[in-house]
Design a protein around this motif. Structure first.
Motif, PDB file in Angstrom:
ATOM      1  N   GLY A 112       0.819  -1.215   0.000  1.00 33.41           N
ATOM      2  CA  GLY A 112       0.000   0.000   0.000  1.00 33.41           C
ATOM      3  C   GLY A 112       0.852   1.264   0.000  1.00 33.41           C
ATOM      4  N   GLY A 113       0.129   2.399  -0.168  1.00 36.40           N
ATOM      5  CA  GLY A 113       0.799   3.699  -0.203  1.00 36.40           C
ATOM      6  C   GLY A 113       1.376   4.066   1.151  1.00 36.40           C
ATOM      7  N   MET A 114       0.654   3.690   2.203  1.00 38.17           N
ATOM      8  CA  MET A 114       1.117   4.076   3.546  1.00 38.17           C
ATOM      9  C   MET A 114       2.422   3.361   3.881  1.00 38.17           C
ATOM     10  SD  MET A 114       0.353   6.173   5.895  1.00 38.17           S
ATOM     11  CE  MET A 114       1.747   6.371   6.988  1.00 38.17           C
ATOM     12  N   ILE A 117       5.259   5.238   2.408  1.00 37.22           N
ATOM     13  CA  ILE A 117       5.641   6.409   3.212  1.00 37.22           C
ATOM     14  C   ILE A 117       6.493   5.955   4.405  1.00 37.22           C
ATOM     15  CG2 ILE A 117       4.736   8.270   4.668  1.00 37.22           C
ATOM     16  CD1 ILE A 117       2.255   8.317   2.767  1.00 37.22           C
ATOM     17  N   TYR A 138      -1.888  15.113   4.026  1.00 35.47           N
ATOM     18  CA  TYR A 138      -2.429  13.810   4.447  1.00 35.47           C
ATOM     19  C   TYR A 138      -1.989  13.478   5.878  1.00 35.47           C
ATOM     20  CZ  TYR A 138      -2.714   8.647   4.432  1.00 35.47           C
ATOM     21  OH  TYR A 138      -2.956   7.338   4.739  1.00 35.47           O
ATOM     22  N   TYR A 181       7.226  16.519   0.348  1.00 39.33           N
ATOM     23  CA  TYR A 181       6.134  15.555   0.137  1.00 39.33           C
ATOM     24  C   TYR A 181       4.930  16.275  -0.449  1.00 39.33           C
ATOM     25  CZ  TYR A 181       2.231  12.448   1.342  1.00 39.33           C
ATOM     26  OH  TYR A 181       1.107  11.665   1.295  1.00 39.33           O
ATOM     27  N   ILE A 183       1.071  15.810  -2.901  1.00 38.42           N
ATOM     28  CA  ILE A 183       0.024  14.957  -3.487  1.00 38.42           C
ATOM     29  C   ILE A 183      -0.548  15.786  -4.635  1.00 38.42           C
ATOM     30  CG2 ILE A 183      -2.116  13.671  -3.009  1.00 38.42           C
ATOM     31  CD1 ILE A 183      -1.325  14.137   0.059  1.00 38.42           C
ATOM     32  N   ASN A 188      -5.277  15.102  -0.784  1.00 39.93           N
ATOM     33  CA  ASN A 188      -5.830  14.822   0.525  1.00 39.93           C
ATOM     34  C   ASN A 188      -5.149  15.788   1.499  1.00 39.93           C
ATOM     35  OD1 ASN A 188      -6.734  13.796   2.919  1.00 39.93           O
ATOM     36  ND2 ASN A 188      -6.051  11.701   2.567  1.00 39.93           N
ATOM     37  N   ASP A 216       3.025  11.573  -3.997  1.00 32.68           N
ATOM     38  CA  ASP A 216       2.020  10.573  -3.615  1.00 32.68           C
ATOM     39  C   ASP A 216       0.875  10.670  -4.624  1.00 32.68           C
ATOM     40  OD1 ASP A 216      -0.103   9.178  -2.423  1.00 32.68           O
ATOM     41  OD2 ASP A 216       0.478   9.744  -0.394  1.00 32.68           O
ATOM     42  N   ALA A 218      -1.972   8.824  -4.865  1.00 32.61           N
ATOM     43  CA  ALA A 218      -3.065   7.952  -4.414  1.00 32.61           C
ATOM     44  C   ALA A 218      -4.349   8.102  -5.240  1.00 32.61           C
ATOM     45  CB  ALA A 218      -3.359   8.224  -2.937  1.00 32.61           C
ATOM     46  N   TYR A 219      -4.681   9.339  -5.661  1.00 34.45           N
ATOM     47  CA  TYR A 219      -5.972   9.557  -6.340  1.00 34.45           C
ATOM     48  C   TYR A 219      -5.814   9.838  -7.834  1.00 34.45           C
ATOM     49  CZ  TYR A 219      -7.610   9.953  -1.560  1.00 34.45           C
ATOM     50  OH  TYR A 219      -7.893   9.679  -0.250  1.00 34.45           O
ATOM     51  N   THR A 245      -0.768   3.544  -5.008  1.00 35.31           N
ATOM     52  CA  THR A 245      -1.588   2.566  -4.286  1.00 35.31           C
ATOM     53  C   THR A 245      -2.711   2.032  -5.172  1.00 35.31           C
ATOM     54  OG1 THR A 245      -3.080   2.229  -2.407  1.00 35.31           O
ATOM     55  CG2 THR A 245      -3.031   4.445  -3.312  1.00 35.31           C
ATOM     56  N   SER A 247      -5.406   1.025  -3.543  1.00 29.81           N
ATOM     57  CA  SER A 247      -6.541   1.107  -2.608  1.00 29.81           C
ATOM     58  C   SER A 247      -7.749   1.802  -3.211  1.00 29.81           C
ATOM     59  CB  SER A 247      -6.133   1.868  -1.343  1.00 29.81           C
ATOM     60  OG  SER A 247      -5.297   1.083  -0.551  1.00 29.81           O
ATOM     61  N   LYS A 248      -7.529   2.846  -4.009  1.00 26.62           N
ATOM     62  CA  LYS A 248      -8.655   3.662  -4.471  1.00 26.62           C
ATOM     63  C   LYS A 248      -9.235   3.153  -5.793  1.00 26.62           C
ATOM     64  CE  LYS A 248      -7.113   6.261  -1.074  1.00 26.62           C
ATOM     65  NZ  LYS A 248      -7.746   6.423   0.218  1.00 26.62           N
ATOM     66  N   ARG A 255      -4.239  -4.086   0.214  1.00 29.30           N
ATOM     67  CA  ARG A 255      -3.014  -3.501   0.770  1.00 29.30           C
ATOM     68  C   ARG A 255      -1.861  -3.610  -0.216  1.00 29.30           C
ATOM     69  NH1 ARG A 255      -4.527  -0.332   2.486  1.00 29.30           N
ATOM     70  NH2 ARG A 255      -2.810   0.296   3.797  1.00 29.30           N
TER      71      ARG A 255
HETATM   72  C1  LIG Z   1      -2.804  10.736  -0.050  1.00 28.89           C
HETATM   73  C2  LIG Z   1      -2.822   9.331   0.451  1.00 28.89           C
HETATM   74  N1  LIG Z   1      -1.696   8.622   0.421  1.00 28.89           N
HETATM   75  C3  LIG Z   1      -1.660   7.350   0.865  1.00 28.89           C
HETATM   76  C4  LIG Z   1      -2.780   6.745   1.374  1.00 28.89           C
HETATM   77  C5  LIG Z   1      -2.671   5.344   1.914  1.00 28.89           C
HETATM   78  O1  LIG Z   1      -3.019   4.422   0.989  1.00 28.89           O
HETATM   79  P1  LIG Z   1      -2.991   2.863   1.270  1.00 28.89           P
HETATM   80  O2  LIG Z   1      -4.384   2.450   1.564  1.00 28.89           O
HETATM   81  O3  LIG Z   1      -2.483   2.290   0.017  1.00 28.89           O
HETATM   82  O4  LIG Z   1      -2.037   2.615   2.401  1.00 28.89           O
HETATM   83  C6  LIG Z   1      -3.990   7.445   1.419  1.00 28.89           C
HETATM   84  C7  LIG Z   1      -5.201   6.821   1.967  1.00 28.89           C
HETATM   85  O5  LIG Z   1      -6.209   7.425   2.226  1.00 28.89           O
HETATM   86  C8  LIG Z   1      -4.010   8.779   0.945  1.00 28.89           C
HETATM   87  O6  LIG Z   1      -5.125   9.515   0.986  1.00 28.89           O
END
Ligand SMILES: Cc1ncc(COP(=O)(O)O)c(C=O)c1O
Length: 415
Positions: A112-114, A117, A138, A181, A183, A188, A216, A218-219, A245, A247-248, A255
């Motif tokens: 995952g993205g988190m 990080i 974020y 960092y 986005i 977010n 990042d 993510a979106y 990621t 995830s979205k 994950r």
């Molecule tokens: C900007 C941003 N980065 C990373 C993540 C984390 O993503 P992941 O679910 O892949 O850990 C999120 C999740 O909301 C996010 O909004």
């Protein structure tokens, strides 16, 4: 309370054993978001994808096939960098979506993205290092940077994203961040997108000062109209590390994500992964690969984009219909989030219990800043609630804002 041994059992807790970094981490807001809202409360808190977009029908068949034909790979430990066929697929996917093909040494699979990080924090940050971030940014990233005992330095934003002119002034004045960092798409928490001139200015400034950009995305794939500006990584692969990621656009339970960037940085992230989870789950990796290679992302994403665009249109109408004068909001072109600014004297943390009592939940603005801004701001997610509920939620929120504004205005007048 201090720890003591009482009748053979330890009482008083273990806080004396906690690491210094655990104390600087914070995180109550993120925990609250992930825990959800009480029954009857219309929640606009989490950046959660709408379950309607979960590809359950196709996954059913893919999972069954993987368990039948590929259990030796999908259910086994995988290489730390990711299963090689999955990395190959992700390399091809970056080329298709971002117009630049990373070398294999420039990309790893992450959980995952988190996690990406967290790996960046482990690999790049010593206590006391500086990280520059968009203000606001974020929560998860802010917590990770704070948990690494970094000095987080917020740079203001405007409608075009990060104020690169302000960043440059501070770099010229001696600010030395290890990372910047950002986005760039549907940020977010603000929903804003960084304009192309800003992207070019950011990579120029960071190149000149030898500062690594941490992008990042993510979106990124969830623009309402299906278009995308060039990613920072595609503009400047020498100075950008990217966290992505699934995830979205797939589902968060998988994950799964990726890190792309300069080979020496990516090698450090892979080394850090050996002491976190060693490898991302093989089943999820192979599911993403099978789903992607069969063309399902291209087939399914237009419907997800249309769903979120339609939710945003409904929310904006509700804003116009219900919100009192003095409230403004950002106008995202994709993603899940918008950012509200309320009359100056309204404190969104203090207002929250009244909102919960009225049956609506939001995330207050202040925790998204490293400084003390954001008191009269809040984040709303429009991904999750249906369109009729979005209208009811805004009507409830508007009532609470009106009452709070009147109460605090009366308080201020009598003070
Ligand atoms: C900007 C941003 N980065 C990373 C993540 C984390 O993503 P992941 O679910 O892949 O850990 C999120 C999740 O909301 C996010 O909004």
């Amino acid at each position: 309370m201090s720890t003591s041994v009482d009748g053979g059992a330890v009482t008083g807790g273990w806080s004396h054993a906690f690491a210094r970094r655990a104390r600087s981490r914070g995180g109550a807001e993120l925990t609250a978001i992930l825990a959800g809202s009480p029954p009857g409360v219309l929640s606009m808190t989490g950046g959660f994808p709408n379950p309607e977009t979960f590809p359950t029908g196709v996954l059913d068949e893919i999972a069954a096939r993987l368990l039948r034909d590929d259990a030796g790979v999908a259910l086994q430990y995988s290489p730390c960098e990711g299963i090689s066929s999955v990395r190959e697929y992700l390399v091809e996917r970056q080329e298709q979506l971002q117009g630049r093909r990373p070398e294999l040494s420039e990309l790893i699979v992450t959980s995952g993205g988190m996690e990406c990080i967290a790996l960046a924090c482990q690999s790049l940050l010593d206590p006391g290092d500086t990280v520059a971030v968009e203000a606001p940014t974020y929560l998860g990233a802010l917590m990770a940077f704070a948990g690494s005992e970094a000095d987080v330095h917020g740079i203001p934003m405007d409608g075009d994203g990060l104020r690169v002119d302000v960043l440059e002034e501070r770099l010229d004045a001696g600010l030395r961040p290890k990372l910047v960092y950002v986005i760039p798409e549907f940020q977010n928490p603000t929903g804003r997108t960084m304009s192309l001139p800003r992207r070019r200015a950011l990579v120029d400034a960071c190149r000149r000062h030898g500062v690594l950009i941490f992008e990042d995305v993510a979106y990124r794939e969830l623009s309402f109209d299906g278009t995308a500006l060039p990613s920072l990584w595609s503009l400047a692969p020498d100075v950008v590390m990217q966290a992505g990621t699934f995830s979205k656009v797939f589902f968060p339970g998988v994950r799964l994500g990726w890190a792309a960037g300069p080979a020496d940085v990516i090698a450090q992230l892979a080394a850090a992964k050996q002491t976190s989870d060693q490898c991302a789950g093989g089943l999820g990796q192979r599911m993403v690969e099978e789903y992607g290679r069969a063309g399902h992302f291209e087939r399914e994403l237009p419907a997800a984009r249309a769903l979120y665009a339609s939710h945003w249109a409904a929310l904006e109408q509700a804003f116009r219909r219900h919100l009192p004068p003095g409230c403004t909001w950002t106008e995202p072109q994709g993603g899940f989030l918008t950012w509200l600014t309320l009359p100056e004297h309204v404190d969104t943390i203090a207002m929250r219990p009244a909102a919960t009592a009225a049956g609506v939940a939001y995330v207050p603005g202040a925790p998204f800043y490293s400084g003390d801004e954001g008191r009269n701001e809040l984040r709303l997610s429009f991904s999750h609630l249906g369109e009729a509920d979005l209208d009811v939620a805004v009507e409830r929120l508007a009532g609470v804002i009106r009452e709070t504004a009147a109460g605090t205005a009366a308080g201020a007048a009598s003070a």
